[in-house]
Design an enzyme around this catalytic site. Structure first.
Site, PDB file in Angstrom:
ATOM      1  N   GLY A  21     -29.380  45.182  44.399  1.00  0.00           N
ATOM      2  CA  GLY A  21     -30.275  46.101  45.095  1.00  0.00           C
ATOM      3  C   GLY A  21     -29.555  47.227  45.818  1.00  0.00           C
ATOM      4  O   GLY A  21     -30.146  47.924  46.635  1.00  0.00           O
ATOM      5  N   GLU A  26     -24.161  37.109  39.820  1.00  0.00           N
ATOM      6  CA  GLU A  26     -24.703  38.259  40.536  1.00  0.00           C
ATOM      7  C   GLU A  26     -23.844  38.554  41.761  1.00  0.00           C
ATOM      8  O   GLU A  26     -24.018  37.911  42.812  1.00  0.00           O
ATOM      9  CB  GLU A  26     -26.125  37.961  40.992  1.00  0.00           C
ATOM     10  CG  GLU A  26     -27.076  37.667  39.853  1.00  0.00           C
ATOM     11  CD  GLU A  26     -28.507  37.996  40.253  1.00  0.00           C
ATOM     12  OE1 GLU A  26     -29.089  38.884  39.642  1.00  0.00           O
ATOM     13  OE2 GLU A  26     -29.016  37.378  41.198  1.00  0.00           O
ATOM     14  N   SER A  29     -27.978  45.544  40.034  1.00  0.00           N
ATOM     15  CA  SER A  29     -28.254  46.952  39.720  1.00  0.00           C
ATOM     16  C   SER A  29     -28.149  47.279  38.225  1.00  0.00           C
ATOM     17  O   SER A  29     -27.636  48.329  37.844  1.00  0.00           O
ATOM     18  CB  SER A  29     -27.363  47.872  40.549  1.00  0.00           C
ATOM     19  OG  SER A  29     -27.617  47.665  41.935  1.00  0.00           O
ATOM     20  N   ASN A  37     -36.708  39.688  37.624  1.00  0.00           N
ATOM     21  CA  ASN A  37     -37.076  39.008  38.871  1.00  0.00           C
ATOM     22  C   ASN A  37     -37.886  39.990  39.729  1.00  0.00           C
ATOM     23  O   ASN A  37     -37.325  40.940  40.273  1.00  0.00           O
ATOM     24  CB  ASN A  37     -35.778  38.582  39.584  1.00  0.00           C
ATOM     25  CG  ASN A  37     -36.022  38.014  40.967  1.00  0.00           C
ATOM     26  OD1 ASN A  37     -37.161  37.724  41.341  1.00  0.00           O
ATOM     27  ND2 ASN A  37     -34.955  37.858  41.736  1.00  0.00           N
ATOM     28  N   LYS A  40     -39.272  39.568  42.484  1.00  0.00           N
ATOM     29  CA  LYS A  40     -39.107  39.324  43.928  1.00  0.00           C
ATOM     30  C   LYS A  40     -40.469  39.372  44.640  1.00  0.00           C
ATOM     31  O   LYS A  40     -41.481  39.019  44.045  1.00  0.00           O
ATOM     32  CB  LYS A  40     -38.106  40.316  44.527  1.00  0.00           C
ATOM     33  CG  LYS A  40     -36.795  40.368  43.752  1.00  0.00           C
ATOM     34  CD  LYS A  40     -35.699  41.066  44.498  1.00  0.00           C
ATOM     35  CE  LYS A  40     -34.460  41.118  43.628  1.00  0.00           C
ATOM     36  NZ  LYS A  40     -33.315  41.683  44.314  1.00  0.00           N
ATOM     37  N   HIS A  89     -30.641  32.167  44.200  1.00  0.00           N
ATOM     38  CA  HIS A  89     -30.517  33.628  44.281  1.00  0.00           C
ATOM     39  C   HIS A  89     -29.872  33.988  45.616  1.00  0.00           C
ATOM     40  O   HIS A  89     -30.136  33.343  46.642  1.00  0.00           O
ATOM     41  CB  HIS A  89     -31.899  34.284  44.153  1.00  0.00           C
ATOM     42  CG  HIS A  89     -31.807  35.766  43.992  1.00  0.00           C
ATOM     43  ND1 HIS A  89     -31.598  36.602  45.061  1.00  0.00           N
ATOM     44  CD2 HIS A  89     -31.867  36.556  42.896  1.00  0.00           C
ATOM     45  CE1 HIS A  89     -31.530  37.853  44.617  1.00  0.00           C
ATOM     46  NE2 HIS A  89     -31.696  37.854  43.304  1.00  0.00           N
ATOM     47  N   GLU A 107     -30.453  36.154  47.722  1.00  0.00           N
ATOM     48  CA  GLU A 107     -31.402  36.400  48.831  1.00  0.00           C
ATOM     49  C   GLU A 107     -31.883  35.082  49.423  1.00  0.00           C
ATOM     50  O   GLU A 107     -32.156  34.987  50.630  1.00  0.00           O
ATOM     51  CB  GLU A 107     -32.579  37.263  48.334  1.00  0.00           C
ATOM     52  CG  GLU A 107     -32.138  38.708  48.145  1.00  0.00           C
ATOM     53  CD  GLU A 107     -32.876  39.480  47.073  1.00  0.00           C
ATOM     54  OE1 GLU A 107     -33.972  39.050  46.657  1.00  0.00           O
ATOM     55  OE2 GLU A 107     -32.344  40.516  46.638  1.00  0.00           O
TER      56      GLU A 107
HETATM   57  C1  PEP Z   1     -31.510  40.469  41.503  1.00  0.00           C
HETATM   58  O1  PEP Z   1     -32.206  40.419  42.486  1.00  0.00           O
HETATM   59  O2  PEP Z   1     -31.290  39.439  40.866  1.00  0.00           O
HETATM   60  C2  PEP Z   1     -30.939  41.756  41.146  1.00  0.00           C
HETATM   61  C3  PEP Z   1     -29.955  41.750  40.316  1.00  0.00           C
HETATM   62  O3  PEP Z   1     -31.484  42.870  41.735  1.00  0.00           O
HETATM   63  P1  PEP Z   1     -31.159  44.402  41.361  1.00  0.00           P
HETATM   64  O4  PEP Z   1     -31.246  44.510  39.858  1.00  0.00           O
HETATM   65  O5  PEP Z   1     -32.222  45.202  42.045  1.00  0.00           O
HETATM   66  O6  PEP Z   1     -29.799  44.686  41.868  1.00  0.00           O
END
Ligand code: PEP
Length: 250
Positions: free
Chosen positions: A173, A167, A213, A9, A11, A95, A97
């Site tokens: 992040g 997630e 992450s 992703n 973003k 997601h 976010e």
């Molecule tokens: C994500 O945004 O779906 C995500 C898992 O981000 P990150 O890998 O940076 O934690």
């Protein structure tokens, strides 16, 4: 056996030229891998060009969001049909976010899910708890609510073939990753819920990705867990070699 699916992703990163550069590098390293399905999710502005660059490869293309309406006065929104017209096969829905920064509710996500399915897009349906919810013992309740409301009135036929991404919000992040055991516990819980809602065979065939992450160093152990079928990757997918190493470690 479930095939692993690793999705990147991007973003709100990469303008058109940077997107072209990144997808060309990813293609060079990951072209036509048979063992793991690879998906990239660039920003809207790069979807058309990236789609052309991926044509003839088995790397999948996903959007990061969509609107549940078909067309009309919805300034700034993008419909499922528009995504299909530029070659998207997948769409990330719900997601964290989108939920936290843009106020998307379980009911919005449910409408998007239905629309995506009706237009032939495969949802990557994201769920996950905040740190506060985990620490106050509400984690399973929150996950259950997200699943029940997000998948409300979705028939087994329509759910089949879609992807779930667990997630934990506190791991996105932040550099904090759920331990493989923590992630496995929730993945097994999600699979059990899907079995209750649908059937054992549907729950057993559903891909449940982990996100939060994920890096080359932790990808192997996470995806080695019984119910973890791939990864949804944020930060570590912005460099072709680290994304490729996550895929290799899957
Ligand atoms: C994500 O945004 O779906 C995500 C898992 O981000 P990150 O890998 O940076 O934690």
């Amino acid at each position: 056996m479930r095939k692993k699916i690793v999705a990147g992703n991007w973003k709100m990163n990469n303008d058109l030229n940077e997107s072209i550069e990144l997808v060309n590098e990813i293609k060079k390293i990951l072209l036509n891998r048979e063992d793991v399905k690879v998906i990239v999710a660039p920003p809207f502005t790069a979807l058309d060009r990236v789609s052309q660059l991926l044509s003839g490869t088995n790397i999948g293309l996903s959007a990061q969001n969509m609107c549940y309406e078909d067309s009309g006065a919805f300034t700034g929104a993008i419909s499922a049909k528009m995504l299909k017209s530029v070659g998207c096969e997948y769409v990330i829905l719900g997601h964290s976010e989108r939920r936290t920064l843009f106020g998307e509710t379980n009911s919005d996500i449910n409408k998007k899910f239905k629309k995506a399915i009706s237009e032939g897009l495969i949802p990557i349906f994201c769920i996950g708890e905040t740190l506060e919810e985990r620490e106050s013992g509400k984690m399973k309740k929150v996950i259950k609510k997200q699943i029940k409301k997000g998948l409300k009135e979705i028939s087994p036929e329509n759910f089949e073939g879609t992807i779930v991404a667990y997630e934990p919000v506190w791991a996105i992040g932040t550099g904090k990753t759920a331990t493989p055991e923590q992630a496995q516990e929730v993945h097994a819980f999600i699979r059990k819920l899907l079995k209750e809602m649908y059937s054992e065979s549907l729950s057993e065939s559903t891909i449940i990705q982990y996100g939060g992450s994920v890096k080359p160093e932790n990808a192997g152990e996470l995806m080695g867990q019984l119910d973890i079928d791939g990864a949804l990757v944020g930060g570590a997918c912005l460099k072709a070699d680290s994304f490729a190493n996550i895929v290799k470690n899957a």
